[in-house]
Scaffold this active site. Structure first.
Site, PDB file in Angstrom:
ATOM      1  N   GLU A  83       7.603 -43.046 -34.112  1.00  0.00           N
ATOM      2  CA  GLU A  83       8.276 -43.662 -34.083  1.00  0.00           C
ATOM      3  C   GLU A  83       7.254 -44.875 -34.082  1.00  0.00           C
ATOM      4  OE1 GLU A  83      10.521 -43.483 -30.342  1.00  0.00           O
ATOM      5  OE2 GLU A  83      10.268 -46.617 -30.089  1.00  0.00           O
ATOM      6  N   LYS A 263      11.042 -43.327 -20.685  1.00  0.00           N
ATOM      7  CA  LYS A 263      11.309 -42.741 -21.612  1.00  0.00           C
ATOM      8  C   LYS A 263       9.990 -43.747 -22.928  1.00  0.00           C
ATOM      9  CE  LYS A 263      12.421 -42.690 -26.450  1.00  0.00           C
ATOM     10  NZ  LYS A 263      11.452 -43.569 -28.032  1.00  0.00           N
ATOM     11  N   ASP A 279       0.541 -29.073 -23.602  1.00  0.00           N
ATOM     12  CA  ASP A 279       2.264 -28.847 -24.033  1.00  0.00           C
ATOM     13  C   ASP A 279       3.303 -30.244 -23.178  1.00  0.00           C
ATOM     14  OD1 ASP A 279       4.787 -27.924 -23.004  1.00  0.00           O
ATOM     15  OD2 ASP A 279       3.831 -25.785 -22.018  1.00  0.00           O
ATOM     16  N   HIS A 376      10.283 -54.288 -33.084  1.00  0.00           N
ATOM     17  CA  HIS A 376      10.431 -52.828 -33.877  1.00  0.00           C
ATOM     18  C   HIS A 376      10.667 -53.379 -34.901  1.00  0.00           C
ATOM     19  CE1 HIS A 376      11.585 -50.333 -30.617  1.00  0.00           C
ATOM     20  NE2 HIS A 376      11.277 -49.250 -31.489  1.00  0.00           N
TER      21      HIS A 376
HETATM   22  C1  MEV Z   1      11.902 -47.188 -26.720  1.00  0.00           C
HETATM   23  O1  MEV Z   1      10.959 -45.891 -27.745  1.00  0.00           O
HETATM   24  C2  MEV Z   1      11.589 -47.652 -25.747  1.00  0.00           C
HETATM   25  C3  MEV Z   1      11.993 -47.781 -24.847  1.00  0.00           C
HETATM   26  O2  MEV Z   1      13.627 -47.991 -24.717  1.00  0.00           O
HETATM   27  C4  MEV Z   1      11.217 -48.270 -23.334  1.00  0.00           C
HETATM   28  C5  MEV Z   1      12.269 -49.457 -22.732  1.00  0.00           C
HETATM   29  O3  MEV Z   1      13.529 -49.759 -22.519  1.00  0.00           O
HETATM   30  O4  MEV Z   1      11.393 -49.380 -21.984  1.00  0.00           O
HETATM   31  C6  MEV Z   1      12.078 -49.727 -25.502  1.00  0.00           C
END
Ligand code: MEV
Length: 429
Positions: A83, A263, A279, A376
């Site tokens: 990513e 995430k 792992d 991004h």
């Molecule tokens: C994207 O890979 C991760 C985010 O969505 C995490 C978040 O929203 O805190 C930007």
């Protein structure tokens, strides 16, 4: 040599130049970097020994997070991730954390849980009493199943019995796995003690396997970030802190947000876990089970204001190994461990959690200020430029052109390439 993770201008230079800079900063040998990373660190022949039905290998980008300092030590941290922006974001946030002294980590002993399920148990109370009464014998049997681990200073440490139903109990043997992740060791322990446990319980053996909710092997990391380093072009530091604290509270109050918050943490954690040959499914399973341990899914990291600083904290299970495991045959994974120069699996766990906390800080700071898309998109545009076939020397220009045009598509990148080529040939005439 003194290792440093602060390497200004790193992102602007070529890959061979970066390798030379990392070699200067960490003592890693440049030839070793090339040998270990070119070809993705794994050839088809070796891959064929790892898993079944192999057709080839599948490469991913291998980058490094800079500026990471944990418990006063600098680490150039390898990250394997597809990513865009994850590596840059972790490095940026680690630079902010560094301004406040870096990350402070506390690591549990490397204790893993071996689960032995017992079924058709006629009297669960009696069975529990009998098993706990045979504690020393069971721990000895457990040690006998893993003599190599005992020789390295690890082994069985504790025994617990939990009742799951009127006829079902589960026995936990807690095993110190030292610098191994421990899955194989703990599974051997489970198989080594199960029959005797069933005898004591007058029941039958069910499953014998480790638990990936490795909550005895947690890492807790905190950091303190001065307000001024958090400021953006348009917002002062204290306003940014306010936004980040509200982002944290959002995740604390809402599982839908907590999942995305976590995430973002796992973006950093998994990248380090993969780069070091560990792992990542085990880490993911443990992280999310831990996040839900109180019956409600919660954020693994939280943020609060303290005086004129932002304080962040993360706590999560981190069952990582620096010895054993098939992936340690992987050249790039071995290089990662050499480059980090970690003294134990616990130190590696502290680094992975710190990069997770940095990734979270970067995400919530961006979300609480400009929004995630600006940064991004700038990085995503580079991937699009590459996908459109831009020459390496044109990638940054093409990316900048499609961002400016607010059209980050392969078609727009192709048009930008054509414009660049036309102006290059006009200049040559
Ligand atoms: C994207 O890979 C991760 C985010 O969505 C995490 C978040 O929203 O805190 C930007």
């Amino acid at each position: 040599m003194t290792r440093t993770s602060r390497i200004p201008g790193f992102y602007k230079v070529t890959v061979p130049e970066r390798r030379a800079m990392v070699s200067d900063a960490t003592g890693a040998d440049v030839g070793d970097l090339a040998r270990s990373l070119d070809g993705g660190g794994l050839d088809t022949e070796t891959a064929d020994k790892f898993v079944e039905n192999v057709l080839g290998t599948y490469a991913m980008p291998y980058g490094v997070a800079l500026n990471v300092r944990v418990n006063g030590k600098d680490f150039v941290v390898p990250m394997v991730v597809e990513e865009p922006s994850v590596v840059a974001a972790a490095s940026n946030a680690a630079r902010m954390v560094r301004a406040g002294g870096g990350f402070t980590a506390e690591i549990d002993d490397p204790l893993m849980i071996s689960q032995i399920q017992l079924v058709h148990v006629p009297d669960v109370a009696r069975a529990t009493e009998a098993i706990l009464g045979a504690r020393e014998e069971i721990l000895e049997r457990a040690d006998a199943a893993v003599p190599g681990l005992v020789a390295r200073g690890g082994g069985a440490r504790d025994l617990e019995v939990r009742t799951l139903d009127h006829d079902m109990i589960v026995v936990h043997v807690v095993v110190d796995c030292r610098d191994a992740m421990g899955a194989n060791l703990v599974n051997s322990v489970a198989e080594g003690v199960a029959d005797r446990l069933a005898e004591l319980a007058k029941g039958e053996v069910g499953l014998r396997i480790l638990s990936n909710l490795s909550d005895r092997r947690c890492v807790r990391v905190s950091c303190r970030v001065p307000a001024d380093v958090l400021a953006t072009d348009t917002l002062p530091g204290d306003r940014v802190i306010d936004g980040i604290v509200n982002a944290s509270r959002f995740a604390e109050l809402d599982p839908y947000r907590a999942a995305t918050h976590n995430k973002g943490i796992m973006n950093g954690v998994d990248a380090v876990v993969i780069a070091t040959g560990n792992d990542w499914r085990a880490i993911e399973a443990g992280a999310h089970a831990y996040a839900a341990r109180d019956g409600r899914y919660a954020p693994l990291a939280t943020w609060r204001k303290d005086g004129d600083a932002l304080v962040g904290r993360i706590a999560m299970p981190m069952a990582l190994g620096t010895v054993g495991g098939t992936l340690r045959v992987h050249r790039a994974a071995r290089l990662s461990l050499r480059m980090l120069g970690v003294s134990s699996a616990g130190e590696l766990a502290a680094i992975a959690a710190s990069v997770g906390l940095a990734s979270n800080l970067a995400a919530v700071r961006a979300l609480a200020t400009d929004g995630i898309q600006r940064g991004h998109m700038a990085l995503h545009a580079r991937s699009v430029a590459l996908a459109a076939g831009a020459r390496p020397e044109h990638v940054d220009r093409v990316a900048a052109m499609i961002v400016e045009a607010r059209d980050i598509t392969v078609d727009a990148a192709r048009r930008a390439m054509a414009t660049l080529e036309a102006s290059a040939s006009a200049a040559a005439e």
